[in-house]
Enzyme design. Sequence first.
Site, mmCIF file in Angstrom:
data_model
loop_
_atom_site.group_PDB
_atom_site.id
_atom_site.type_symbol
_atom_site.label_atom_id
_atom_site.label_comp_id
_atom_site.label_asym_id
_atom_site.label_seq_id
_atom_site.Cartn_x
_atom_site.Cartn_y
_atom_site.Cartn_z
ATOM 1 N N GLU B 57 39.379 49.222 45.069
ATOM 2 C CA GLU B 57 40.481 48.313 44.753
ATOM 3 C C GLU B 57 41.001 48.567 43.334
ATOM 4 O O GLU B 57 42.194 48.619 43.102
ATOM 5 C CB GLU B 57 40.044 46.849 44.907
ATOM 6 C CG GLU B 57 40.084 46.343 46.353
ATOM 7 C CD GLU B 57 38.942 46.850 47.207
ATOM 8 O OE1 GLU B 57 37.972 47.408 46.666
ATOM 9 O OE2 GLU B 57 39.016 46.701 48.444
ATOM 10 N N HIS B 126 34.613 35.972 51.682
ATOM 11 C CA HIS B 126 35.897 36.365 52.292
ATOM 12 C C HIS B 126 36.826 35.174 52.465
ATOM 13 O O HIS B 126 37.790 35.250 53.211
ATOM 14 C CB HIS B 126 35.682 36.975 53.675
ATOM 15 C CG HIS B 126 34.897 38.232 53.711
ATOM 16 N ND1 HIS B 126 33.560 38.276 53.951
ATOM 17 C CD2 HIS B 126 35.269 39.517 53.519
ATOM 18 C CE1 HIS B 126 33.126 39.521 53.923
ATOM 19 N NE2 HIS B 126 34.147 40.297 53.653
#
Lengths: 434, 329
Positions: B57, B126
């Site tokens: 990322e 998440h």
Amino acid sequence: MFRHLGRRAASCTARKRTYSEFKHGNLPHSHSPITTDLEFFNSVRPDGQQIPTYRVLDSVGQPIDGSTVPEIDESFARKLYETMMLLPTLDTLLYSVQRQGKISFYHGEEATVVGSAAALSPTDEVLGQYREMGVLLWRGFDLDSIMSQCLGNKEDKATKGRQMPVHFGSPQHHFHTISSPLATQIPQAAGVGYALKRDPERRGKDCAVCYFGEGAASEGDFHAGMLLASTIPSPTLFIVRNNGFAISTPSSEQYYGDGIAARGPGYGIDTIRVDGNDILAVLGAVREARRRCVQQGRAVLVESMTYRVGHHSTSDDSFAYRARQEVEDRKKVDNPVSRLRLFLESRKWWSDDEETELKARLKSEILTAFKRAENLSRWELKELFSDVYGGDEPWNLREQREELGELLKKYGTVWEPWKKEREKFSGSGDEFLS
Amino acid sequence: MTVREALNTAIEEEMLRDESVFVMGEEVARYNGAYKVTKGLLDKFGDKRVVDTPITEMGFAGLAVGAALAGLRPICEFMTFNFAMQAIDQIVNSGGKTYYMSGGNVPCPVVFRGPNGAASGVAAQHSQDYCAWYGSIPGLKVVSPWSAEDCKGLLKAAIRDPNPVVFLENEMLYGVSFPMSQEALSDNFLLPIGKAKVEREGTDVTIVAHSKMVTHSLEAAEALAKEDIKAEVINLRSIRPLDIDTILKSVKKTNRLIIVEGGFPAFGVGSEICAQIVEGEGFDYLDAPVERVTGADVPTPYAANLEALSFPDTPLIVKVAKRALYRTN
């Protein structure tokens, strides 16, 4: 240690074999030969052998046996030297007048920065860390602009007084704004390289050039950036200045492997290690690195081994973690400036008189620029709120500006400290009072 | 049209319109995106403009920022914003601040997009809502759309915006269909970033929500209507800039405000809206305490029963709305 140069290529594998030696063939979908030898490899080798360091000049400025002196003429060589000399002179002044400021200084890294800058095209996009003022100077960013940025006055077009000192930026000089968090420029450089590759006007002409120190190479961004530049191939040239210290942490605590260069092959990136105190070696190596980078459209890594003779910054006293004698010794041995000077003298391109004249001239130019910058006012006060967003301005900025206006109207003309403070801004903050 | 199709259409139209727009991220090309938002784009635009990246990322967000600083308009997809924390320095420190720090010399027109907030059964790591995180940063624009129309109009606007835009989608909404107006089907349909939408008018209580909580809030308004309570539901659409004017206007009418979000309560979007209302003239119009209806202040649990207890649902919104009207405890 240089006797191995040319005889042994930089290699992570301990043994050299050709494929035909491997009778068991290759791993499917791969060129990896099947072997029955239970053998490990490492950049740290049992025999202590390390990646070689490319060098042109010896410690007294003479080309070493078998070396290739990069193509340079007298005026180019003199410009190299003058720019190199400018850096420490500039540093000394900024250091003494800004003792409390955050002005980095550069002794010992002049050759790496100036030598590499000279090897680039002036339109290569540079993403620096914060020791690369030499690149800007080489490209003609003048002393007035340097001083204005460091002092944050109204001529600081790079940042409008919003960035810390030496956090330069100049689109005109293809030099990206410096970012304080370490190593963020590394994956960004891969993005700049990608954009250059996408641009038909610049593809095959320009590359992205990313500078960082060996300390920054410990950040995840380094690994991510190298990975990105190799998997999404782009003309991105990585130049790591390995000066032995990340602020106070010696490189022996920064990595165990063979420097930063050992990591290049892991990403499939052409890599070279160069003597960073030898400006001609840096020039030659970066020229070739750049040629590969632009021609192949792929990343290249140059590790430049230097020694930071100065402190990390004005907020650092490096004698707390290394011996004063060690620093003094390194100043004399392999001094990048004196090596180039001796080279120039041997070609009759430089003399003692010119040296004296240059030193005096640089000092006076720097002082003049500093004094001039010191007396310039700041940007207009309203700039506090501009450029947060491009396009339409959101209400919250308008509201803050109006709030400051109200306060200034109330106190700005009657309360002494604010009256005084107002005078430091261009226009004295009058734009809020009308 | 589903939210997924709306997002896909927005990206495609903007890529057709502007050569400098490209989309990148993990599995966006050959795999069509983890949630198929980028479906078919590789075939239409090729691998130069639909770019699969390695799983880093910080790396690909950094590449996106660099490409934006160099003049391109990247759309950077995160598989989920939960993973974007590994890239948050690039988004906040470089993306959000470079334009200002460079004295207005260098814009950074990048869109960071992907699902945000709780989905279903994916547990603590998440299930986080990042509106408040990015919403606190000057220099970033933050969008949290609800309907297909929102998604199309706002994503197109985000791509054209000269600033970095954090575009927070919701996984649970991707497959939900919404009616699209004729206007919204046009390839020039833009919604202004920074403007909320009154989804349902009412006079008794103002319910402000964003993303999936708009669905629950509208359901709650429907239920309240059966008891003759007219709730006004505001779909926030943008987190930054925050359209406080629309909320204030509504509060002046209803004198009651509740804010519904899927994020944690502390330092959240609801907290900010509450503060802005009570700090200003809105305070004088309130006839009941402002209430925040938020996710529970615990890391989101995996077990379905516990997860369900952790987030606002329609009955809870109904209950809190009635409390604002002193109809229940």
